[in-house]
Scaffold this active site. Structure first.
Site, PDB file in Angstrom:
ATOM      1  N   GLY A   1       4.945  -2.661  -6.294  1.00 39.92           N
ATOM      2  CA  GLY A   1       5.278  -1.343  -5.047  1.00 39.92           C
ATOM      3  C   GLY A   1       3.641  -0.627  -4.781  1.00 39.92           C
ATOM      4  O   GLY A   1       3.080  -0.698  -5.001  1.00 39.92           O
ATOM      5  N   HIS A   2       4.370   0.329  -4.150  1.00 41.87           N
ATOM      6  CA  HIS A   2       3.494   1.283  -3.272  1.00 41.87           C
ATOM      7  C   HIS A   2       2.873   1.813  -4.680  1.00 41.87           C
ATOM      8  O   HIS A   2       3.665   2.693  -5.594  1.00 41.87           O
ATOM      9  CB  HIS A   2       3.594   1.994  -2.183  1.00 41.87           C
ATOM     10  CG  HIS A   2       5.052   2.633  -2.260  1.00 41.87           C
ATOM     11  ND1 HIS A   2       5.747   3.289  -1.134  1.00 41.87           N
ATOM     12  CD2 HIS A   2       5.779   2.400  -3.270  1.00 41.87           C
ATOM     13  CE1 HIS A   2       6.960   3.228  -2.108  1.00 41.87           C
ATOM     14  NE2 HIS A   2       6.790   3.515  -2.653  1.00 41.87           N
ATOM     15  N   GLY A   3       1.500   2.218  -4.634  1.00 40.49           N
ATOM     16  CA  GLY A   3       1.271   3.222  -5.513  1.00 40.49           C
ATOM     17  C   GLY A   3       1.308   3.341  -7.259  1.00 40.49           C
ATOM     18  O   GLY A   3       0.824   3.334  -7.855  1.00 40.49           O
TER      19      GLY A   3
ATOM     20  N   ARG B   1       0.978  -1.583   0.080  1.00 40.75           N
ATOM     21  CA  ARG B   1       0.092   0.181  -0.044  1.00 40.75           C
ATOM     22  C   ARG B   1       0.825   1.357  -0.315  1.00 40.75           C
ATOM     23  O   ARG B   1       1.856   1.011   0.696  1.00 40.75           O
ATOM     24  CB  ARG B   1      -1.045   0.311   0.904  1.00 40.75           C
ATOM     25  CG  ARG B   1      -0.481   0.255   2.432  1.00 40.75           C
ATOM     26  CD  ARG B   1      -1.279   0.131   3.526  1.00 40.75           C
ATOM     27  NE  ARG B   1      -1.048   0.755   5.300  1.00 40.75           N
ATOM     28  CZ  ARG B   1      -0.600  -0.561   6.213  1.00 40.75           C
ATOM     29  NH1 ARG B   1      -0.508  -1.352   5.749  1.00 40.75           N
ATOM     30  NH2 ARG B   1       0.095   0.444   6.946  1.00 40.75           N
TER      31      ARG B   1
ATOM     32  N   GLY C   1       4.675   3.554  -8.145  1.00 40.50           N
ATOM     33  CA  GLY C   1       4.424   4.365  -8.448  1.00 40.50           C
ATOM     34  C   GLY C   1       4.069   4.686  -9.993  1.00 40.50           C
ATOM     35  O   GLY C   1       3.975   5.108 -10.963  1.00 40.50           O
TER      36      GLY C   1
END
Lengths: 347, 347, 347
Positions: B247-249, B226, B267
């Site tokens: 990964g996050h995002g 998250r 991202g």
């Protein structure tokens, strides 16, 4: 253990004890590397390594040496206990085993374990807290099942095999004798098989199974998938490190070794004695011959003949790769040379 | 199941049944590959594959064929049951589904499961032994939660979704309908976000959440983080293999497929229908367009346009990479040629 | 929280608050990225980023800015609340921490946890459902042990350390203060050590231990192995992402950071402040100096001096790698040029 007791044990072993000197017969407590070993610790030195200097400085009370006159003389001069052996590394492994008897949990089934109906459990088994075992499983004599392990239905766990905490074994898997499945590994999960359709990915049912032959080890968080039909099979004595992926339908020969983060795609075949270093990838349905050695990060897209030593991406003979990657570093000069040559030649 | 019954079922399906011959109407027990199939097993052959020879030697009792005159004639000559179809692989998937009804555990909540206050559980749910469910969760109709799963607070598990043994779902995650999370996967854990300071790494709180849209699958030991703020989102129908890191995002489109050991940095954005082969890496904040295909070990550092087929590290069009890596193998000769040319030209 | 309250807090912090404007003193609910933030959300902008346009369009109620006249003027013109800071990212991290107090489970030991004899548990500890703790362990004050965690015998869990669900800690491991071990990670498992013999791989007993110094984080499904002798040690404040492999006997300095899917082979040494990007590999016994930065997929086979920025496989200085890989893409032309030159020169 006294050094003299160790010598007696190594004489029975297969590490090829040649000569030794008990000296003050130190009471060895544990193993240690040469540079930090103390008087009550034992170290080893290997053929061809630059350990002569380290031996000189070492405070180790005892050393296991290769058959090498210089090292032997150095040990004599230091007045410490020593032995010379054909395989000092193997002797050191056996020594560590003698100094550190393997901890085995006490036999018995913990009351919090949940065992469904129709599970056959032989004698001398340990089943830890919070284990779940599905119906139709067969847990053979001497198996050790650590806390939190989940075994789906119809699995066979072989004689004296050990399943470490929180690993998961999926339906119909067959684990041979004296296997070790390390923590959080997953054996027998669904292969990654989907058929592209205009409505998206359609799942290919994965109806096969995974077989680990005897003496196989599977590292922590490694995953071995079952295939759509048939079997995924890991050959006898094969050792698999952590975070390794073995795709559906892969078959490996006996005595292979795979370092951490290796990935083997569906349907690939490895011969006997194949060694894959860290982060190597093997493509779909590729055949890798007996005793192939692939160095780290190698990407194997096409069949490899037995006995090859390979490197790089795409994989090529190691010697070629060393030459090519040395020249890769010269590419800017090469490029400049060509510009100069073009100017000179076509002016 | 009789071959004639299978034909009746395939006629209802969408694999494009064209023609068939029941022959002796064998009673099919299971699927198998051509080379090992027996008289009571069924196999399939695909377009463009070199299966003509294998078909000749096969002992399979029935085969699913592409629309191909030669293969059809061969099957007729062998006198076995056969069908020709537009998509024999899809037909085989549907056949395996008919022969092997999916095992589903019986509905109910095991008494060893620990369910905190304020959890909403709909009908027809299975919750296995030693499951933990945090407060505020919502488990929707028909969900299957295998042994050892841990669900942190305020998670939604969608209609008929299945969570395999020992996977972990972190706070606030939303799992859509008919998703599958395989064993030991981790959904919604903290993204890897730290701010460098003179006193070391300062943790960026990860206050966002992970959303799996409907029909997503996440492989064994894969991890989806998250973000600090906002969401990580996996698009509808996307399939993720084992040991994949998201990964996050990150946001992915619909119907993507990622093979084992893929890593996608924070991202990044994937379009619809993106296919990433094993061990591919996608860099931070990179945009990958619709239907991009990246071959194994590809390293994607910069944005990729829709429809590209890419390879290598750094990623480039596949055709270019094939030419470049073929020439890479010639680098020692190239280097030598330049030496010779320099000698000749500048003497 | 009111923006004015936030300013009061940031003034106490170390993010270097310079100037600010409370404007309508919005009541900030949460953090968000600039492009989606609403009037009750706060965003941040970093030095050197192209955020000027995004700030212009943003509906954020408040922004944390670097010390930059243009951005400050833009914020003034929009009439929103703003602050300028030396380190706006750090300020944003601290703001998120204030807006989202970390959820900590209530202290206490769940009745389903199985704790063997001789375990020392200090005050203020949380031990969740279905946890197993082996004999001789020491769980220090304020430790948080989530559901399904398995701790083997003789482990120390330090002050306020947190072990997430289903992670596994093997015998004798020492976890320092304020460490975080994420879900399904495995600490202290047996290193991958086998001696080749004519009867197959002989296991080298792994009698060492793993030490995590204070403030270390280990990501989901990462694995850290213990060595044959001695220790594997992760230096203070080092942060490890998901699916990372740390081999037996590795030692890292303080404040290192390793992104997902990094693999470090046995016996390697990292200095202080080393940063390894995703999928990097470090070879056996390699020494990596202080503050080295390795870009993604880098393969490090030989020692690297302190301060180097490296890339590629085999690893080389990043600048060299950029030039070499740019020329790699020109290899087909280079090859053709050489053919032309040969024809011209040696005709």
């Amino acid at each position: 253990m006294l050094f003299s007791e160790l010598i007696a044990a190594l004489r029975e072993g297969n590490a090829g004890l040649q000569d030794h000197q008990v000296a003050n017969d130190p009471n060895i407590q544990e193993g240690a590397s040469l540079e930090i070993a103390d008087w009550n610790q034992i170290s080893f030195v290997e053929h061809g390594s630059n350990f002569a200097k380290e031996l000189e400085k070492s405070k180790a009370g005892a050393v296991l040496l290769p058959i090498n006159e210089d090292l032997r003389n150095q040990a004599i001069q230091k007045g410490i206990a020593w032995a010379t052996l054909k395989d000092p590394r193997l002797a050191f492994a056996q020594t560590l085993g003698l100094l550190n008897p393997i901890f085995k949990p006490q036999k018995g089934i913990h009351p919090t374990a949940v065992i469904e109906e129709g599970v056959k459990i032989e004698t001398g088994v340990f089943i830890g807290p919070h284990v779940s075992i599905g119906s139709g499983c067969h847990i053979k004599e001497g198996a050790i099942i650590h806390p939190g392990v989940v075994i789906y239905p119809n699995v066979v766990i072989g004689y004296q095999s050990e399943l470490h905490a929180n690993c998961v074994i999926h339906p119909n898997s067959k684990i041979g004798k004296k296997c070790v499945v390390h923590s959080n590994a997953v054996i027998g999960s669904e292969g990654f098989g989907f058929v592209p359709t205009k409505d998206g990915w359609y799942k290919m049912p994965q109806t096969g199974l995974v077989i680990l032959e005897d003496n196989v080890e599977v590292g922590c968080s490694s995953t071995i998938d079952r295939p759509a039909v048939g079997e995924t099979r890991i050959g006898e004595g094969t050792k698999i490190d952590n975070l390794v992926q073995i795709g559906h339908g892969v078959k490996t020969g006996k005595g292979c070794a795979m370092a951490a983060q290796v990935g083997i795609a569906g349907g690939a075949r490895l011969g006997n004695g194949v060694i894959l270093a860290g982060q190597v990838g093997v493509g779909n349905r590729v055949n890798v011959g007996d005793n192939v050695i692939a160095s780290s990060k190698c990407g194997i897209h096409a069949d490899i003949k037995s006995g090859e030593i390979i490197s790089g991406f795409p994989a090529m003979p190691n010697r070629q790769w060393l030459r090519c990657s040395a020249n890769f570093k010269k590419l800017p000069e090469i490029s400049k040379s060509i510009k100069d040559l073009n100017r000179e030649t076509f002016r």
